[in-house]
Design a protein around this motif. Structure first.
Motif, PDB file in Angstrom:
ATOM      1  N   ALA A 146       0.836  -1.201   0.000  1.00  0.00           N
ATOM      2  CA  ALA A 146       0.000   0.000   0.000  1.00  0.00           C
ATOM      3  C   ALA A 146       0.872   1.253   0.000  1.00  0.00           C
ATOM      4  O   ALA A 146       0.613   2.217  -0.733  1.00  0.00           O
ATOM      5  N   PHE A 147       1.946   1.230   0.799  1.00  0.00           N
ATOM      6  CA  PHE A 147       2.844   2.385   0.848  1.00  0.00           C
ATOM      7  C   PHE A 147       3.636   2.529  -0.450  1.00  0.00           C
ATOM      8  O   PHE A 147       3.988   3.639  -0.848  1.00  0.00           O
ATOM      9  N   ALA A 148       3.930   1.411  -1.101  1.00  0.00           N
ATOM     10  CA  ALA A 148       4.639   1.483  -2.382  1.00  0.00           C
ATOM     11  C   ALA A 148       3.820   2.275  -3.392  1.00  0.00           C
ATOM     12  O   ALA A 148       4.355   3.123  -4.119  1.00  0.00           O
ATOM     13  N   LEU A 149       2.509   2.010  -3.438  1.00  0.00           N
ATOM     14  CA  LEU A 149       1.641   2.754  -4.357  1.00  0.00           C
ATOM     15  C   LEU A 149       1.583   4.221  -3.956  1.00  0.00           C
ATOM     16  O   LEU A 149       1.677   5.122  -4.809  1.00  0.00           O
ATOM     17  N   SER A 150       1.439   4.490  -2.659  1.00  0.00           N
ATOM     18  CA  SER A 150       1.349   5.864  -2.180  1.00  0.00           C
ATOM     19  C   SER A 150       2.623   6.647  -2.504  1.00  0.00           C
ATOM     20  O   SER A 150       2.558   7.790  -2.977  1.00  0.00           O
ATOM     21  N   GLY A 242      11.009   9.134 -20.409  1.00  0.00           N
ATOM     22  CA  GLY A 242      10.408   9.419 -19.110  1.00  0.00           C
ATOM     23  C   GLY A 242       9.414   8.341 -18.706  1.00  0.00           C
ATOM     24  O   GLY A 242       9.369   7.921 -17.544  1.00  0.00           O
ATOM     25  N   PHE A 243       8.619   7.883 -19.683  1.00  0.00           N
ATOM     26  CA  PHE A 243       7.643   6.812 -19.418  1.00  0.00           C
ATOM     27  C   PHE A 243       8.355   5.557 -18.926  1.00  0.00           C
ATOM     28  O   PHE A 243       7.946   4.940 -17.935  1.00  0.00           O
ATOM     29  N   ALA A 244       9.428   5.178 -19.616  1.00  0.00           N
ATOM     30  CA  ALA A 244      10.172   3.975 -19.237  1.00  0.00           C
ATOM     31  C   ALA A 244      10.729   4.103 -17.821  1.00  0.00           C
ATOM     32  O   ALA A 244      10.656   3.158 -17.016  1.00  0.00           O
ATOM     33  N   ALA A 245      11.279   5.284 -17.497  1.00  0.00           N
ATOM     34  CA  ALA A 245      11.847   5.501 -16.159  1.00  0.00           C
ATOM     35  C   ALA A 245      10.767   5.402 -15.083  1.00  0.00           C
ATOM     36  O   ALA A 245      10.964   4.759 -14.042  1.00  0.00           O
ATOM     37  N   GLY A 246       9.608   6.029 -15.325  1.00  0.00           N
ATOM     38  CA  GLY A 246       8.516   5.987 -14.357  1.00  0.00           C
ATOM     39  C   GLY A 246       7.956   4.588 -14.186  1.00  0.00           C
ATOM     40  O   GLY A 246       7.672   4.144 -13.064  1.00  0.00           O
ATOM     41  N   PHE A 247       7.816   3.873 -15.304  1.00  0.00           N
ATOM     42  CA  PHE A 247       7.268   2.504 -15.262  1.00  0.00           C
ATOM     43  C   PHE A 247       8.176   1.586 -14.458  1.00  0.00           C
ATOM     44  O   PHE A 247       7.728   0.849 -13.576  1.00  0.00           O
ATOM     45  N   VAL A 248       9.485   1.640 -14.752  1.00  0.00           N
ATOM     46  CA  VAL A 248      10.443   0.774 -14.064  1.00  0.00           C
ATOM     47  C   VAL A 248      10.512   1.099 -12.578  1.00  0.00           C
ATOM     48  O   VAL A 248      10.544   0.202 -11.722  1.00  0.00           O
ATOM     49  N   LEU A 249      10.515   2.408 -12.248  1.00  0.00           N
ATOM     50  CA  LEU A 249      10.583   2.800 -10.845  1.00  0.00           C
ATOM     51  C   LEU A 249       9.383   2.270 -10.068  1.00  0.00           C
ATOM     52  O   LEU A 249       9.521   1.700  -8.974  1.00  0.00           O
ATOM     53  N   MET A 250       8.165   2.452 -10.615  1.00  0.00           N
ATOM     54  CA  MET A 250       6.961   1.990  -9.926  1.00  0.00           C
ATOM     55  C   MET A 250       6.938   0.475  -9.839  1.00  0.00           C
ATOM     56  O   MET A 250       6.520  -0.098  -8.822  1.00  0.00           O
ATOM     57  N   MET A 251       7.380  -0.218 -10.873  1.00  0.00           N
ATOM     58  CA  MET A 251       7.434  -1.674 -10.864  1.00  0.00           C
ATOM     59  C   MET A 251       8.375  -2.158  -9.768  1.00  0.00           C
ATOM     60  O   MET A 251       8.057  -3.093  -9.009  1.00  0.00           O
ATOM     61  N   ILE A 252       9.541  -1.515  -9.656  1.00  0.00           N
ATOM     62  CA  ILE A 252      10.508  -1.891  -8.623  1.00  0.00           C
ATOM     63  C   ILE A 252       9.920  -1.646  -7.229  1.00  0.00           C
ATOM     64  O   ILE A 252      10.017  -2.507  -6.336  1.00  0.00           O
ATOM     65  N   LEU A 253       9.306  -0.483  -7.024  1.00  0.00           N
ATOM     66  CA  LEU A 253       8.710  -0.174  -5.737  1.00  0.00           C
ATOM     67  C   LEU A 253       7.667  -1.203  -5.334  1.00  0.00           C
ATOM     68  O   LEU A 253       7.635  -1.691  -4.206  1.00  0.00           O
ATOM     69  N   ASP A 254       6.792  -1.545  -6.282  1.00  0.00           N
ATOM     70  CA  ASP A 254       5.708  -2.459  -5.973  1.00  0.00           C
ATOM     71  C   ASP A 254       6.203  -3.876  -5.694  1.00  0.00           C
ATOM     72  O   ASP A 254       5.765  -4.518  -4.736  1.00  0.00           O
ATOM     73  N   VAL A 255       7.130  -4.367  -6.503  1.00  0.00           N
ATOM     74  CA  VAL A 255       7.617  -5.738  -6.345  1.00  0.00           C
ATOM     75  C   VAL A 255       8.539  -5.847  -5.127  1.00  0.00           C
ATOM     76  O   VAL A 255       8.436  -6.786  -4.329  1.00  0.00           O
ATOM     77  N   ALA A 256       9.413  -4.851  -4.953  1.00  0.00           N
ATOM     78  CA  ALA A 256      10.369  -4.902  -3.841  1.00  0.00           C
ATOM     79  C   ALA A 256       9.701  -4.682  -2.482  1.00  0.00           C
ATOM     80  O   ALA A 256      10.047  -5.352  -1.506  1.00  0.00           O
ATOM     81  N   LEU A 257       8.715  -3.775  -2.431  1.00  0.00           N
ATOM     82  CA  LEU A 257       8.057  -3.476  -1.165  1.00  0.00           C
ATOM     83  C   LEU A 257       6.780  -4.281  -0.942  1.00  0.00           C
ATOM     84  O   LEU A 257       6.340  -4.459   0.178  1.00  0.00           O
ATOM     85  N   GLY A 258       6.169  -4.704  -2.062  1.00  0.00           N
ATOM     86  CA  GLY A 258       4.898  -5.431  -1.934  1.00  0.00           C
ATOM     87  C   GLY A 258       5.062  -6.850  -1.505  1.00  0.00           C
ATOM     88  O   GLY A 258       4.125  -7.485  -1.049  1.00  0.00           O
TER      89      GLY A 258
END
Length: 258
Positions: A146-150, A242-258
Motif C-alpha cells: 500500500a505504501f509502495a503505491l502511495s 520518461g515513461f520507461a523511467a517511471g514505469f520501471v521505478l513503480m514496478m521496482i517499488l511495488d515488487v520490492a516493497l509489496g
C-alpha cells in the motif's frame, strides 16, 4: 498514523512540486515538461497493473477461469466514469486554446486547475482502495504494498504540481497564487481516498471491482491526456524515455516493497 501518512503522501508530492514556482526562474522547458509527463504516465501505468489489476484478479481466484470478470468490469466502469467527468466538468488542458466540457464563464486559471484535479481523482481513489484492502487484512495487499503505491503516486505528483504552477506563473499569476492553485489541485486526492475507504468498509466483497475501477480511471488519464501531451511536437522520444523511467521505478517499488 500509518493510514494518515499513506493518504497524505501523494498530496505532499503535489505540494512540493507546486513549490518549485518559488525556486525556478522563467518558464519550464518543453523538454523537461515532456520528460515529466512521460514519467507520470509510466508510474500510473505500472501502478494500475501491479498495484490494482493483478491484486483484483488474485482476490477473485475462487472464480477460477472467470477471475478476470471483476477486473474487466471494474476497469471499464473506471474508463466510463472519467469519460463522464470529462464531459460534465469544464476544464482546460495546458497549452490548449479551447476548454472541454460544458460551456461556462470560469477563468482560464480555474479551468487549468480543474483539469489537473480531474487527473488526481483516480489517483486518490487508487490510494484509498489499496489502503482499504490493507485495513480489511486482505492477504493480497500488504502494508508495504500500500505504501509502495502511495510513494509512487507521490513521486509522480511532484512533476504534476510543477506542471500546473510553473505555467501559471509564466502567464502572469503571482507566485503565491500559482503555488496555491498547484497545491489545491492535489487536495482532491486525500478526499477521494477517504471516501473510497469509507465505501470499501461497507462493501468489502466488491474490493476487486474498486481496485480495477481505479486502474481504469487512471489509465484513461494516461491515454487521453498525459501521453498525447508528452508526444506532441518535436523530441517526443524524451516523453518515451520518461515513461520507461517511471514505469520501471513503480514496478521496482511495488515488487520490492509489496
Amino acid at each position: 498514523m500509518q493510514l494518515a501518512v499513506g493518504l497524505l503522501l501523494p498530496f505532499l508530492g503535489t505540494t512540493l512540486g507546486a513549490a518549485c514556482v518559488f525556486f525556478m526562474k522563467g518558464q519550464m522547458k518543453p523538454l523537461v515538461q515532456k520528460m515529466l509527463l512521460g514519467f507520470a504516465s509510466g508510474v500510473m501505468v505500472a501502478a494500475s497493473v501491479w498495484s490494482l489489476l493483478i491484486p483484483a484478479m488474485d482476490m477473485s481466484e475462487e472464480m477460477g477461469k472467470y477471475a478476470f470478470i471483476p477486473a474487466a468490469a471494474g476497469f471499464l466502469l473506471g474508463i466510463l466514469f472519467l469519460l463522464g467527468m470529462d464531459r460534465a466538468v469544464p476544464h482546460l488542458h495546458m497549452g490548449a486554446e479551447c476548454a472541454e466540457g460544458p460551456k461556462c464563464s470560469l477563468k482560464k486559471t480555474t479551468m487549468l486547475v480543474l483539469a489537473v484535479t480531474l487527473h488526481n481523482i483516480p489517483e486518490g481513489m487508487a490510494v484509498g482502495v489499496v489502503f482499504a484492502g490493507m485495513l480489511s487484512q486482505n492477504t493480497e495487499i500488504t502494508v508495504a504494498g500500500a505504501f509502495a503505491l502511495s510513494v509512487g503516486i507521490a513521486i509522480q505528483n511532484f512533476p504534476e504540481g510543477a506542471i500546473i504552477s510553473m505555467p501559471l506563473k509564466s502567464e502572469g499569476t503571482g507566485k503565491g497564487k500559482a503555488f496555491l492553485y498547484g497545491m489545491l489541485s492535489g487536495a482532491v486526492e486525500p478526499v477521494a481516498a477517504v471516501i473510497t475507504i469509507l465505501l470499501a468498509g461497507f462493501i468489502t466483497p466488491v474490493l476487486p471491482y474498486l481496485l480495477s475501477f481505479a486502474a481504469g480511471a487512471m489509465l484513461y488519464v494516461v491515454v487521453e491526456e498525459l501521453i498525447p501531451e508528452a508526444s506532441e511536437g518535436e523530441h517526443s522520444n524524451i516523453g518515451t524515455i520518461g515513461f520507461a523511467a517511471g514505469f520501471v521505478l513503480m514496478m521496482i517499488l511495488d515488487v520490492a516493497l509489496g
